[in-house]
Scaffold this motif. Sequence first.
Motif, PDB file in Angstrom:
ATOM      1  N   ALA A  41       2.893 -46.567  -7.214  1.00  0.00           N
ATOM      2  CA  ALA A  41       2.036 -46.690  -8.402  1.00  0.00           C
ATOM      3  C   ALA A  41       2.846 -46.500  -9.674  1.00  0.00           C
ATOM      4  N   LEU A  42       3.783 -45.550  -9.660  1.00  0.00           N
ATOM      5  CA  LEU A  42       4.639 -45.319 -10.836  1.00  0.00           C
ATOM      6  C   LEU A  42       5.501 -46.544 -11.124  1.00  0.00           C
ATOM      7  N   ALA A  43       5.985 -47.166 -10.068  1.00  0.00           N
ATOM      8  CA  ALA A  43       6.828 -48.338 -10.253  1.00  0.00           C
ATOM      9  C   ALA A  43       6.048 -49.477 -10.882  1.00  0.00           C
ATOM     10  N   LYS A  44       4.796 -49.634 -10.480  1.00  0.00           N
ATOM     11  CA  LYS A  44       3.973 -50.711 -11.039  1.00  0.00           C
ATOM     12  C   LYS A  44       3.726 -50.502 -12.518  1.00  0.00           C
ATOM     13  N   GLN A  45       3.707 -49.239 -12.931  1.00  0.00           N
ATOM     14  CA  GLN A  45       3.472 -48.949 -14.352  1.00  0.00           C
ATOM     15  C   GLN A  45       4.785 -48.750 -15.119  1.00  0.00           C
ATOM     16  N   ASN A  46       5.967 -49.096 -14.472  1.00  0.00           N
ATOM     17  CA  ASN A  46       7.288 -48.943 -15.120  1.00  0.00           C
ATOM     18  C   ASN A  46       7.557 -47.493 -15.542  1.00  0.00           C
ATOM     19  N   LEU A  47       7.082 -46.558 -14.707  1.00  0.00           N
ATOM     20  CA  LEU A  47       7.276 -45.143 -15.016  1.00  0.00           C
ATOM     21  C   LEU A  47       8.156 -44.437 -13.974  1.00  0.00           C
ATOM     22  N   SER A  48       8.756 -45.204 -13.062  1.00  0.00           N
ATOM     23  CA  SER A  48       9.516 -44.582 -11.973  1.00  0.00           C
ATOM     24  C   SER A  48      10.856 -44.008 -12.434  1.00  0.00           C
ATOM     25  N   GLY A  49      11.336 -44.413 -13.610  1.00  0.00           N
ATOM     26  CA  GLY A  49      12.641 -43.916 -14.073  1.00  0.00           C
ATOM     27  C   GLY A  49      12.560 -42.589 -14.780  1.00  0.00           C
ATOM     28  N   LEU A  50      11.367 -41.989 -14.886  1.00  0.00           N
ATOM     29  CA  LEU A  50      11.228 -40.720 -15.592  1.00  0.00           C
ATOM     30  C   LEU A  50      11.646 -39.549 -14.703  1.00  0.00           C
ATOM     31  N   PHE A  51      11.875 -38.432 -15.331  1.00  0.00           N
ATOM     32  CA  PHE A  51      12.246 -37.227 -14.595  1.00  0.00           C
ATOM     33  C   PHE A  51      10.997 -36.607 -13.975  1.00  0.00           C
ATOM     34  N   LEU A  52      11.020 -36.304 -12.682  1.00  0.00           N
ATOM     35  CA  LEU A  52       9.907 -35.684 -11.979  1.00  0.00           C
ATOM     36  C   LEU A  52      10.212 -34.214 -11.746  1.00  0.00           C
ATOM     37  N   HIS A  53       9.257 -33.358 -12.035  1.00  0.00           N
ATOM     38  CA  HIS A  53       9.435 -31.935 -11.809  1.00  0.00           C
ATOM     39  C   HIS A  53       9.579 -31.657 -10.315  1.00  0.00           C
ATOM     40  N   GLU A  54      10.166 -30.526 -10.003  1.00  0.00           N
ATOM     41  CA  GLU A  54      10.371 -30.141  -8.619  1.00  0.00           C
ATOM     42  C   GLU A  54       9.013 -30.010  -7.903  1.00  0.00           C
ATOM     43  N   ALA A  67      -9.280 -31.503  -4.833  1.00  0.00           N
ATOM     44  CA  ALA A  67     -10.016 -31.456  -6.111  1.00  0.00           C
ATOM     45  C   ALA A  67     -11.503 -31.756  -5.914  1.00  0.00           C
ATOM     46  N   SER A  68     -12.304 -30.973  -6.631  1.00  0.00           N
ATOM     47  CA  SER A  68     -13.761 -31.197  -6.618  1.00  0.00           C
ATOM     48  C   SER A  68     -14.230 -31.745  -7.961  1.00  0.00           C
ATOM     49  N   GLU A  69     -13.267 -31.773  -8.884  1.00  0.00           N
ATOM     50  CA  GLU A  69     -13.594 -32.322 -10.206  1.00  0.00           C
ATOM     51  C   GLU A  69     -12.357 -33.006 -10.766  1.00  0.00           C
ATOM     52  N   SER A  70     -12.598 -33.781 -11.787  1.00  0.00           N
ATOM     53  CA  SER A  70     -11.491 -34.539 -12.389  1.00  0.00           C
ATOM     54  C   SER A  70     -10.441 -33.568 -12.957  1.00  0.00           C
ATOM     55  N   PHE A  71      -9.150 -34.054 -12.953  1.00  0.00           N
ATOM     56  CA  PHE A  71      -8.069 -33.199 -13.498  1.00  0.00           C
ATOM     57  C   PHE A  71      -6.945 -34.078 -14.041  1.00  0.00           C
ATOM     58  N   THR A  72      -6.127 -33.431 -14.874  1.00  0.00           N
ATOM     59  CA  THR A  72      -4.909 -34.059 -15.400  1.00  0.00           C
ATOM     60  C   THR A  72      -3.736 -33.117 -15.078  1.00  0.00           C
ATOM     61  N   LEU A  73      -2.697 -33.671 -14.456  1.00  0.00           N
ATOM     62  CA  LEU A  73      -1.557 -32.838 -14.029  1.00  0.00           C
ATOM     63  C   LEU A  73      -0.256 -33.432 -14.568  1.00  0.00           C
ATOM     64  N   GLU A  74       0.559 -32.541 -15.192  1.00  0.00           N
ATOM     65  CA  GLU A  74       1.876 -32.982 -15.663  1.00  0.00           C
ATOM     66  C   GLU A  74       2.848 -32.960 -14.479  1.00  0.00           C
ATOM     67  N   ILE A  75       3.418 -34.122 -14.178  1.00  0.00           N
ATOM     68  CA  ILE A  75       4.334 -34.193 -13.034  1.00  0.00           C
ATOM     69  C   ILE A  75       5.776 -34.527 -13.436  1.00  0.00           C
ATOM     70  N   GLY A  76       6.023 -34.833 -14.677  1.00  0.00           N
ATOM     71  CA  GLY A  76       7.373 -35.174 -15.096  1.00  0.00           C
ATOM     72  C   GLY A  76       7.451 -35.357 -16.589  1.00  0.00           C
ATOM     73  N   GLU A  77       8.560 -35.924 -17.030  1.00  0.00           N
ATOM     74  CA  GLU A  77       8.755 -36.135 -18.461  1.00  0.00           C
ATOM     75  C   GLU A  77       9.871 -37.146 -18.680  1.00  0.00           C
TER      76      GLU A  77
END
Length: 559
Positions: A41-54, A67-77
């Motif tokens: 999915a990241l590759a399709k959005q051209n986001l695969s080259g970003l740094f991913l957190h451990e 998850a029982s409700e919607s959420f937003t999670l930071e996974i990289g930068e």
Amino acid sequence: MNDVSLTDVLTFKLSDEGKLLAVCEVSECRPPLDEAMINEALAKQNLSGLFLHENALSNLVKKYSEASESFTLEIGERRDGGCIIMIDEDKMAARLTLTPPYGGAPVDLLQIQKALQEKGIIKGIIKSEIEAALKDGCATERVIARGLLPVRGIDARFQSLIPQIRERKPRIDERGMVNYRDLGQLIVVKPGDPLMFRTPPTEGKQGWDVTGQALMPEPGQDIPFVLDLYGVELDPEAERDPDHNSLLLAAISGQPKLVPYGVVVEPTLDLPKVDISTGNMNFDGTINIKGDVTEGMRIQVTGDVFVGGTVEAAVIEAGGNVVIKGGVIGHSEQSSDPNDAPVFNAKIISKGSISVHFAENVFMEAGIDIIIEEFSMHNHLTALNRILVGKSGGKKGRIIGGIARASALIKTAIIGSNAGFVTKIRAGFNPYLQTQIDKLKLEIDADEKEQEDINKIIAFISLHPEKDKNGLLNKLLHTRDKLETDCTRLHAERMKLLSEMILAEHVQVIVEEAVHCGAEIQIGNCIWKNNEERGKGVFQIVDGEISFDNTMLSVCESH
């Protein structure tokens, strides 16, 4: 609900601050999720080259499934490339670690130059290494700057200006054979002749570290001409030009000889002959006699003796070499006691080597070699190195009667004669070693006793510093250091002499033609008496006994 796709419930976006966010809209019927699907999915959005957190992807899969409700999670930068420059502890090298960008800007040359400037690195920068690192896009402790080590100065050097001096040693012919009979020609210099040039030491080359700090070299050792050189002087021009302090000139006429860090000139006396008209000679230098030395004359010199003719029943004592182009003829008398050595009226004693054409009824003693061109008859020969009689490979070399003693080697064509004269050969014999060893032992004992006394005084002053007056402690320490150095040298000399006392197993007596009856060969403590005519061969110690091997001669001749 079964038609819900992953993109309907999970999307990715990049915030204005460069954070990679996973946004999940919880649905009762959501498709399964794994890390491979996230990467796709990241590759399709051209986001695969970003740094991913451990553990970012595994954490996302877990939270998604629970998850029982919607959420937003930071996974990289998004991250720009980075560079770190480290300087070695000795500041002789700088190393670059270059990290690649993750969706950001790569490191450029300007950034590296700025980092170098911040670290104070200004010298030895290797541009090609920086360019290669930038091209690769990454680097780990790559050396991009290197300092220059200082170069130690060269010690003072001494160059002989009389090349022949260096050649006053046995000659080697075109076949590679050593000619021990040619000890060199007599070299004579006149006052003012240049003898040796001393090249002063150099200061060395300055170095620097990568911060530009100068590294001073160790200068070469300034070794002057040795003091009290006899018969020489410094160039008088030295008063006007200091460089002339490096030129040594002859002050007198004589024979130049190399010594450590200098040259001496021994006076040379030229005589047509030595007889009753000249009287006995006692000379501090070298004597060059064109003719003969007649019976009853005595010559004592500190240098060399060169005789162009023969020596008849005379005595020659030299501190250097003795070269007699003719022969030496004397007489001997045997005392009533057969165990006593005969008394000779012809004696040649040299601290160097002795070279004669032939010798008969002569006492010879040499500090190095005795070399006799044709024959030795009824002589008493002692050499601390070798006795060589006759030309190598020839048939004229003979030792007939008398005794020949040498430490390392005795070589001749024939030992004894058909007349059956008793001819004694002693190899591995050194009458002076034990005396030298005993003398060294006394010197060592005296040095060690003096060190012991000094150590007691040093210990006392250490406990009572107020007793240290006029730098006494420093003087004592200096004296002790010198005694320790001297003692180490004396021990080494003594061990060398002790090793030479057991040379018998390496000693040889080489006979190139024949051994006659009456020959008596002794090597070390082993004695071999010949009772039959024998051909050529080599005497040596094998398994503690003397062996005569006629197959060894070709091997010995090759050496």
